[in-house]
Design a protein around this motif. Structure first.
Motif: not given
Length: 673
Positions: A234-236, A240-241, A250-253, A305-306
């Protein structure tokens, strides 16, 4: 009569209690007559002869069964066939009637004329009408007894690793949940799935009901098949990415240290940073080489984290991302209550693996069979309605599936569907008329010169619990129904479809019916039904043909006459005429456009098939060539859709011996060639 009765579960050891092995002797859910089903469970499932109607493919390992759930399960258990996943979408006890849209096809003899007519009139108005296929009309108590027995039957053919999904709605679902707790055990309840099947809609006096409930149980507490399913983020969560690589990914760590984790980690220095890490140095070097490390501004090291490498959000028990089948959907087969393939795909992927056996005992449009076949599973499709069997047969043929079509020989001609037969029965029994003095238990009465008014009892073809006349059912008639009859009643007629033992029942009547002078006459309902089956008529020309495109045999249809279809059209026209007259005013004439059928009647044909294998009328069907005309008049040739209109012929490579023709209402007739 049934060949025998198959136990729901293996025979117990001598001295063991029968019911306590698989069912509570005291039912949890209490309602009127809820004890009657126990006697039927003790007797077992009725096993009838099974006739092979058709075989598709050389090595079929799938089944399409026309018959009731109870009879199909008796057959499977007797054959030692156990299923790994069951999905059923039974009647909802909602009080609704379900209709099939019947389309008049194009007459191949007058295609140009039909095209001209359609320019001036609404195509649906001139070429279609509705026919009621089955009624979802039950009283609550009978419905629950019916469901209880069917759920017991389904459990009896489930493997130890199997799961079952029962699809219902708010009308009756909460009651069936308690039944399933009784039958499968509360500890084997896994989920109540809420499927949002429609967008929000306005109900003036209460909150909008736009969902169905699906109860998910397993046969055992462990060892069952379950593969986690995922949905799109979902969008929320996707927000985070925030970071992106130069290529737009897009990634987050995520933390790479092992501080605080059980099991320890790896202590070493990497690029000037010493810590207790989650991975060995070799893995750290590989991640760095692949560009998957993120060096923070404060000197830390974290892992990228992709988002595009993640499976998605684990699927929850509220399903709002699967939409019902709309009028323009490619998968639509014009079948009432058809469920979307996406819904079954999620269930089948989650609770089965390739090669497993998936069953649907209220198969309807065949979506369970279709999806199971596409996903590499074996399937069993069962339904009592001939329209369902024809729909799934054609659907699976187009999908290149191999299967057998079987029919339960319970001695009843159900026409196209049980509700149609129930509607006709009162007209088929000579002299039967409605009488205000009789309760709803009786279908009506017959006036007889010697006995006066004779009440008539008819079993409900839509309720399998009443189709077998046994001692409990006969006792109910004697104890509950006879005392309420008018005082001058001298004789009643009790029709039955199947009977445990006629002599035994007649003796039971003598023993139990000593409190009244009313005589009870037993009659076999099958004799009434069998006498009125009228097959369709056809004229054709069979010839050997050769041209630039084809060499073989051709059947050209000259005419086709279906008395049942014509009577139905007459009923529809009469109703439409009456409605037009009611709407007519002094100043305004309401147009009335009746459905008209040509003298040839070819527009009442839906499907033709040729068998070049055998000329024996009752032998299993072998379709060497077939033509289906869809509702718009286009030809489906041997399962493949075309953009051609039907020309009134069907061709095959070898000389045909038999021809089967299905009319637009679903009746099939075999003709010897």
């Amino acid at each position: 009569m049934a060949i025998k009765y198959v136990p729901y579960f293996p025979n117990t050891l001598e001295g063991q209690a029968v019911l306590d092995n698989f069912i509570r002797t005291k039912r949890v859910l209490r309602y009127r007559d809820n004890d009657q089903v126990i006697e039927r469970v003790q007797r077992g499932m009725p096993l009838y002869e099974m006739e092979l109607k058709e075989q598709i493919g050389q090595n079929p390992n799938n089944l399409v069964i026309r018959g009731e759930c109870l009879s199909a399960c008796a057959y499977l258990r007797d054959k030692g066939i156990f299923v790994d996943l069951i999905y059923v979408d039974p009647p909802f006890a909602s009080g609704a009637d379900y209709a099939k849209k019947v389309y008049i096809r194009r007459n191949p003899k007058v295609v140009q004329l039909m095209a001209q007519i359609e320019k001036n009139l609404d195509i649906d108005e001139i070429r279609a009408f509705e026919e009621k296929m089955y009624g979802d009309i039950w009283d609550k108590e009978r419905y629950l007894n019916w469901m209880y027995e069917n759920l017991m039957a389904m459990k009896s053919v489930m493997s130890e690793e199997a799961s079952i999904y029962v699809h219902l709605d708010y009308h009756i679902g909460h009651y069936v949940k308690i039944l399933m707790d009784e039958i499968f055990g509360e500890d084997n309840f896994r989920n109540e799935i809420i499927w949002k099947r429609a967008t929000a809609h306005s109900d003036a006096e209460f909150y909008g009901n736009n969902f169905d409930c699906i109860f998910f149980y397993t046969k055992s507490q462990s060892g069952y098949t379950f593969n986690p399913m995922f949905t799109e983020y979902d969008e929320s969560y996707a927000a985070r990415f925030k970071r992106t690589d130069p290529d737009g990914r897009r990634w987050d760590d995520r933390d790479l240290t092992a501080k605080g984790l059980q099991g320890g980690g790896y202590t070493y220095e990497y690029k000037g940073v010493t810590s207790l890490w989650r991975c060995p140095i070799e893995t750290m070097e590989r991640l760095d080489k692949e560009g998957r490390l993120y060096f923070t501004s404060k000197g830390g090291i974290r892992r990228k984290l992709y988002m595009d490498e993640l499976p998605g959000m684990p699927t929850q028990s509220i399903w709002a991302d699967i939409f019902p089948v709309n009028s323009q959907a490619e998968e639509r087969v014009d079948y009432a209550t058809q469920k979307p393939e996406d819904l079954l795909e999620r269930i089948i992927k989650a609770s089965s693996n390739e090669g497993m056996l998936v069953a649907d005992f209220f198969g309807g449009s065949g979506v369970t069979a279709a999806v199971a076949n596409k996903l590499g599973r074996k399937f069993i499709h069962c339904d009592i309605g001939i329209n369902s069997i024809q729909t799934v047969r054609d659907r699976m043929l187009a999908d290149k599936a191999e299967f057998e079509v079987l029919e339960v020989k319970d001695g009843v001609s159900l026409y196209r569907n049980p509700v149609q037969t129930m509607d006709k029965l009162k007209h088929l029994i000579k002299g039967l008329c409605f009488l205000d003095s009789l309760s709803d238990f009786w279908a009506g009465g017959i006036i007889h010169s010697q006995y006066g008014m004779m009440p008539v009892y008819l079993p409900n073809l839509m309720d399998s619990s009443t189709r077998l006349l046994d001692k409990p059912q006969m006792n109910r008639i004697i104890r509950e129904a006879l005392p309420d009859l008018p005082d001058d009643t001298r004789r009643v007629i009790v029709y039955y479809i199947d009977i445990t033992d006629r002599k035994e029942i007649e003796q039971f009547i003598k023993e139990q019916n000593n409190q009244t002078t009313i005589e009870i006459e037993l009659r076999d309902l099958k004799q009434v039904l069998d006498d009125v089956v009228v097959e369709d008529e056809a004229e054709w020309e069979l010839s050997e043909t050769q041209d630039n495109l084809f060499e073989g045999w051709k059947v050209e249809m000259r005419s086709f006459h279906s008395d049942r279809v014509l009577r139905k059209i007459e009923e529809v026209n009469l109703k439409a005429q009456q409605q037009a007259m009611q709407k007519r005013t002094k100043s305004k004439e309401v147009p009335y456009n009746p459905i008209k059928i040509s003298d040839e009647g070819l527009e009442t044909i839906e499907w033709l098939s040729l068998d070049c294998t055998t000329a024996v009328k009752q032998a299993p069907w072998h379709s060497d060539a077939e033509v289906k005309i869809d509702r718009l008049g286009y030809v489906i040739l041997n399962g493949k859709k075309t953009q051609d209109f039907w020309d009134g012929t069907i061709k095959c490579d070898h000389k045909p011996l038999r021809m089967k023709v299905r009319n637009i209402c679903g009746d099939e007739t075999v003709f010897q060639l």
